[in-house]
Design a protein around this motif. Structure first.
Motif, PDB file in Angstrom:
ATOM      1  N   ALA A 259      16.120  24.873 -72.733  1.00 51.83           N
ATOM      2  CA  ALA A 259      15.855  23.548 -72.173  1.00 51.83           C
ATOM      3  C   ALA A 259      15.109  22.637 -73.135  1.00 51.83           C
ATOM      4  O   ALA A 259      14.934  21.448 -72.848  1.00 51.83           O
ATOM      5  CB  ALA A 259      15.053  23.678 -70.882  1.00 51.83           C
ATOM      6  N   GLN A 260      14.673  23.146 -74.271  1.00 47.78           N
ATOM      7  CA  GLN A 260      13.895  22.334 -75.193  1.00 47.78           C
ATOM      8  C   GLN A 260      14.675  21.086 -75.611  1.00 47.78           C
ATOM      9  O   GLN A 260      15.876  21.136 -75.857  1.00 47.78           O
ATOM     10  CB  GLN A 260      13.517  23.144 -76.429  1.00 47.78           C
ATOM     11  N   GLY A 261      13.971  19.981 -75.699  1.00 44.03           N
ATOM     12  CA  GLY A 261      14.575  18.729 -76.116  1.00 44.03           C
ATOM     13  C   GLY A 261      15.137  17.892 -74.992  1.00 44.03           C
ATOM     14  O   GLY A 261      15.502  16.729 -75.203  1.00 44.03           O
ATOM     15  N   ASP A 262      15.215  18.434 -73.800  1.00 40.98           N
ATOM     16  CA  ASP A 262      15.889  17.749 -72.697  1.00 40.98           C
ATOM     17  C   ASP A 262      15.044  16.593 -72.174  1.00 40.98           C
ATOM     18  O   ASP A 262      13.865  16.747 -71.899  1.00 40.98           O
ATOM     19  CB  ASP A 262      16.174  18.750 -71.578  1.00 40.98           C
ATOM     20  N   THR A 263      15.666  15.427 -72.034  1.00 40.57           N
ATOM     21  CA  THR A 263      15.018  14.290 -71.377  1.00 40.57           C
ATOM     22  C   THR A 263      15.623  14.024 -70.012  1.00 40.57           C
ATOM     23  O   THR A 263      15.231  13.082 -69.331  1.00 40.57           O
ATOM     24  CB  THR A 263      15.170  13.015 -72.223  1.00 40.57           C
ATOM     25  N   ARG A 264      16.594  14.844 -69.611  1.00 36.53           N
ATOM     26  CA  ARG A 264      17.387  14.581 -68.411  1.00 36.53           C
ATOM     27  C   ARG A 264      16.600  14.779 -67.131  1.00 36.53           C
ATOM     28  O   ARG A 264      16.713  13.998 -66.189  1.00 36.53           O
ATOM     29  CB  ARG A 264      18.623  15.489 -68.424  1.00 36.53           C
ATOM     30  N   ILE A 265      15.810  15.821 -67.051  1.00 36.03           N
ATOM     31  CA  ILE A 265      15.043  16.106 -65.842  1.00 36.03           C
ATOM     32  C   ILE A 265      13.592  16.366 -66.224  1.00 36.03           C
ATOM     33  O   ILE A 265      13.260  16.609 -67.393  1.00 36.03           O
ATOM     34  CB  ILE A 265      15.604  17.315 -65.063  1.00 36.03           C
ATOM     35  N   LEU A 266      12.753  16.308 -65.228  1.00 38.57           N
ATOM     36  CA  LEU A 266      11.336  16.583 -65.440  1.00 38.57           C
ATOM     37  C   LEU A 266      11.109  18.085 -65.316  1.00 38.57           C
ATOM     38  O   LEU A 266      11.167  18.642 -64.232  1.00 38.57           O
ATOM     39  CB  LEU A 266      10.497  15.833 -64.403  1.00 38.57           C
ATOM     40  N   HIS A 267      10.866  18.753 -66.441  1.00 40.35           N
ATOM     41  CA  HIS A 267      10.706  20.208 -66.433  1.00 40.35           C
ATOM     42  C   HIS A 267       9.276  20.634 -66.117  1.00 40.35           C
ATOM     43  O   HIS A 267       9.012  21.803 -65.901  1.00 40.35           O
ATOM     44  CB  HIS A 267      11.104  20.776 -67.801  1.00 40.35           C
TER      45      HIS A 267
END
Length: 840
Positions: A705-713
């Motif tokens: 999931a690193q780098g993802d801006t799509r959802i709030l992790h």
């Protein structure tokens, strides 16, 4: 009537009057045991214990002081004495003159409200605290609530799913679906420490209401109070009209200067000491966006702010320092705030010009009421305010009929020499979206043949659309490109496709017919010569966190699903990165490069669908040399050729060369295997946001999931990480062949590597997950790049699975051509697999 009769009647009447008088006296005496009226204009003084009331009032005084609106010193002195003496009556007599509303709860928990004696004066553009007296004959300990029909957002139509990803669903509550024009108010109760969230149950206590008005002048407002459903009293007694005198906010002029002293634009964020954002987000319409805490202004423009002290944070994108200062806004007089910007890096010094090729002006978090999205001028402020040189605003399904008016074959007229805005298309929400979304850049014509300027009649798969774009000189690619793996489902698929003897396991012969995520021996954890579904799932879970990997994704989402088909057809120029999960983004790209296709990578945000915080969260930096005026077509051609690197803006590869050759310019030709020299100049911001998107916060989903801006992790925060180390890796055919660590100190670091090249290869530089260059191809003995047999098989498997999942979505009249194209692409990859070397 006789005299005696008259006297008897008079006597009776006197008795009745006397009894009425006596009853009234008795009632008054009885009422006095509960309330004492010191002044007909003051709220009732209730009987209540002094110690808890004093504690409540002390907290109230402290809270008002904290909010920046302290009570008069003489009143505070009187209250302190009364509190120390636990004199409940005096406390109420002193404080009640400051009460705006009196909220009464009867024993049945019905609410009624009366106007108090406090002056109703508001400050436009800011929250004004008011004292609320609560008379609680019910002794309930529920949460007191305040509302108003004049409160709520002034917009509507933002996509709920988009706001969920942003963890900002509160911005969509009570949206203005009826386009009401009188939503000028915002109300809330201050229930943070030292105040409390719930009522104490005491017969009397005081609360604080915070009231914000977006307009100035005389405004009548209806304030409503309750303690939950069913507690409003009948006959509108739970509400009270209040005529407010709203004093005008201060128009503050901004003097914004770039690092070189030239006037420019900036990103600005104003907060008070409670952390509230100004101007209030729920009252924002373009040019300010309600889903962002910041605003954007150009030099000389103004912003309306309330009088008082505010904290101003200012910057102009990730290449600039993030600076803060306290500003004091004085009422009654115009003023100017100086905003001096400072860079920590300037890629233009090295010939690079930044851009975000995927931005939207409508749909997702944008509203469609009161307008169908926003205008080019509004988007230009965002692009320039984030320091981007190029912003590609892509019209798509939502508001298509309105937004398509802004298209032109050249850059929009709001553009400036070094800040260019161009309207193009994303085919999403119509047409081929079920087979993948596509970004079409540098279009000369946005109307597909036969569609008459509508979203009807477009192809239902992507290859024809990409081909149409290429025929008019456009540049093509797929957005939000992460193809995600579902290990349990992928494991079941192995058994369904390969388990010939129906044993619910795979032996070595059966497994050899498919593409395993890892070698058979590694998956066979118990060494029994059979692969169980649990072992297959475990192997796929491990592979999904590795780069590159051979785990076949589900091929049932959006984005880059048809990329292997269109690349084989020669109509796809780039794959997008920097907005979705980094491993599946780069993994697809690596496999296609390993097959010898010249696919490039470009950076995007997909604002405000993937990330709404700012445009340019994902960027592409295109090498154009030293130019004083940008040409959009040349910039797009730089993407097509791969003369670029992608980044989040906090990481930069200002130089990357293999034997003196830069990405996208020329290949390195070798007559035989030999060692090449790699030189690079890299730098990293001295402070970087602490988030999954930047690799500085671990996601619960793991490395994939690193780098993802799509959802709030993880819970959103505004923290930054200062300094640290960054690992630079040299990647050859997807494998790391050299690496070196550099500090994140804002300085440019010169690096040198020597890498042996045995066969034709692509070589690139990366820092996971923030930075990746496009590759330099090294051709040995004039042989094409066929770096991995497994990569070619992986591409073929994704095409097969996609056809199985989605072929019936393709329109019947297009399905035969699509099937032929898919089969042709599969044959191409299988042929390249034969020509390639085994890497697994």
């Amino acid at each position: 009537m006789t005299l005696s009769g008259f006297l008897r009647n008079e006597t009776k009447m006197c008795r009745v009057s006397f009894l009425a008088w006596a009853f009234c006296c008795l009632f008054f005496v009885q009422f006095q045991t509960n309330s004492v009226w010191a002044d007909p204009n003051q709220p009732a003084v209730e009987v209540v214990e002094g110690q808890p009331l004093a504690a409540n009032v002390k907290r109230l005084v402290a809270a008002l002081d904290y909010l920046g609106t302290p009570l008069p010193k003489l009143l505070v002195k009187k209250l302190k004495t009364a509190c120390d003496e636990r004199d409940a009556k005096s406390i109420q007599r002193f404080l009640d003159s400051e009460v705006l509303c009196v909220v009464s709860l009867n024993p049945e928990v019905r609410t009624k409200v009366a106007r108090g004696p406090a002056q109703a004066v508001l400050q436009q553009g800011g929250f004004t605290p008011f004292v609320i007296k609560v008379i609680n004959h019910s002794t309930v300990t529920r949460q007191l609530q305040i509302s108003s029909p004049q409160a709520g957002p002034v917009y509507s139509g933002a996509a709920l799913n988009s706001l969920k990803r942003q963890a900002q669903t509160e911005l969509n509550r009570n949206e203005n679906t009826k386009n009401a024009s009188d939503r000028f108010l915002e109300v809330e109760l201050f229930q943070a420490s030292p105040m409390t969230v719930k009522l104490s149950g005491l017969e009397v206590e005081y609360a604080i209401a915070l009231i914000y008005c977006h307009e100035s002048g005389k405004r009548e407002v209806t304030l409503e109070f309750d303690v939950g459903a069913g507690t409003q009293d009948i006959g509108f007694r739970g509400e009270v009209p209040v005529l407010f005198d709203v004093q005008s906010a201060v128009p503050v002029k901004l003097s914004i200067r770039d690092f070189d002293g030239q006037p420019t634009a900036a990103r600005l964020e104003f907060r008070d000491q409670q952390g509230r954002v100004f101007p209030l987000q729920a009252k924002r319409l373009a040019p300010d966006f309600f889903f962002q805490p910041q605003i954007y202004r150009q030099d000389g423009e103004t912003v309306l702010l309330p009088a008082g002290k505010l904290q101003m944070e200012y910057s102009r994108g990730p290449e600039y320092q993030r600076l803060t200062k306290e500003v004091t806004i004085s009422s009654g007089s115009p003023q100017t705030i100086d905003v001096p910007l400072k860079r920590w890096v300037n890629p233009r010094d090295y010939g690079f010009y930044s851009g975000d090729h995927h931005i939207h002006a409508a749909g997702c978090a944008h509203y469609d009421n009161p307008t169908k999205g926003v205008t080019p001028r509004d988007m230009f402020s965002q692009v320039k305010g984030e320091g981007l040189n190029v912003g590609c605003v892509l019209t798509w399904g939502p508001c298509f009929d309105v937004q398509r008016q802004f298209f032109a074959s050249t850059a929009d007229r709001v553009s400036e020499p070094l800040t260019v805005l161009k309207y193009d298309l994303e085919i999403s929400g119509f047409g081929s979206a079920a087979l993948g979304h596509v970004c079409l850049l540098n279009l000369q014509n946005q109307t597909y043949p036969g569609t008459l300027g509508t979203t009807t009649g477009w192809p239902s798969w992507t290859v024809p659309v990409l081909r149409w774009c290429k025929e008019q000189g456009g540049v093509t690619g797929y957005p939000h490109s992460a193809l995600r793996v579902n290990p349990p489902q992928a494991a079941q698929r192995f058994l369904q496709n390969l388990d010939q003897d129906k044993s619910q396991t795979l032996n070595s012969n059966e497994a050899a017919q498919g593409l395993l995520a890892k070698p058979f021996q590694q998956i066979d954890e118990d060494d029994n010569g059979e692969l169980s579904v649990q072992e297959l799932t475990h192997a796929l879970e491990q592979a999904a966190d590795e780069l590159p990997n051979l785990a076949v994704p589900e091929m049932n989402g959006g984005g880059a699903m048809e990329i292997c088909v269109s690349t084989a057809e020669g109509v796809c120029d780039f794959v997008s990165a920097m907005d979705t999960e980094r491993i599946p983004e780069w993994n697809t790209w690596y496999h296609i490069l390993n097959c010898g296709f010249p696919l490039k990578v470009s950076g995007e945000t997909d604002f405000p669908c993937m990330s709404s915080r700012r445009v340019g969260q994902g960027r592409v930096y295109v090498q154009l040399g030293d130019v004083d005026e940008l040409d959009f077509s040349q910039w797009c051609d730089g993407i097509r050729r791969g003369r670029s690197y992608v980044s989040d803006g906090f990481a930069h590869a200002l130089k990357f060369q293999v034997n003196g050759a830069s990405p996208g310019f020329e290949n390195v030709s070798l007559n035989q295997p030999e060692t090449v020299e790699i030189t690079a100049a890299v730098c990293f911001a001295p402070e970087t946001p602490k988030a999954v998107a930047y690799g500085l916060l671990d996601a619960p989903e793991g490395r994939r999931a690193q780098g993802d801006t799509r959802i709030l992790h993880a819970p959103r925060n505004s923290e930054y990480v200062t300094g640290g180390q960054r690992l630079i890796e040299i990647v050859q055919n997807g494998q790391v062949v050299a690496k070196q660590t550099v500090p994140a100190d804002g300085k440019i670091h010169q690096l040198r590597f020597n890498v042996p090249v045995e066969r034709s290869s692509w070589i690139a530089l990366r820092q996971f997950p923030q930075l990746h260059t496009n590759p330099v191809n090294v051709i040995v003995d004039q042989k094409p790049i066929r770096a991995s047999r497994e990569s070619a098989l992986w591409c073929a498997e994704t095409i097969k699975l996609l056809w199985k999942n989605r072929n019936k979505i393709i329109a019947a009249q297009e399905r035969l051509e699509a099937e032929q194209t898919y089969q042709r692409a599969i044959r191409t990859y299988l042929q390249r697999a034969k020509e390639a070397v085994r890497t697994n």
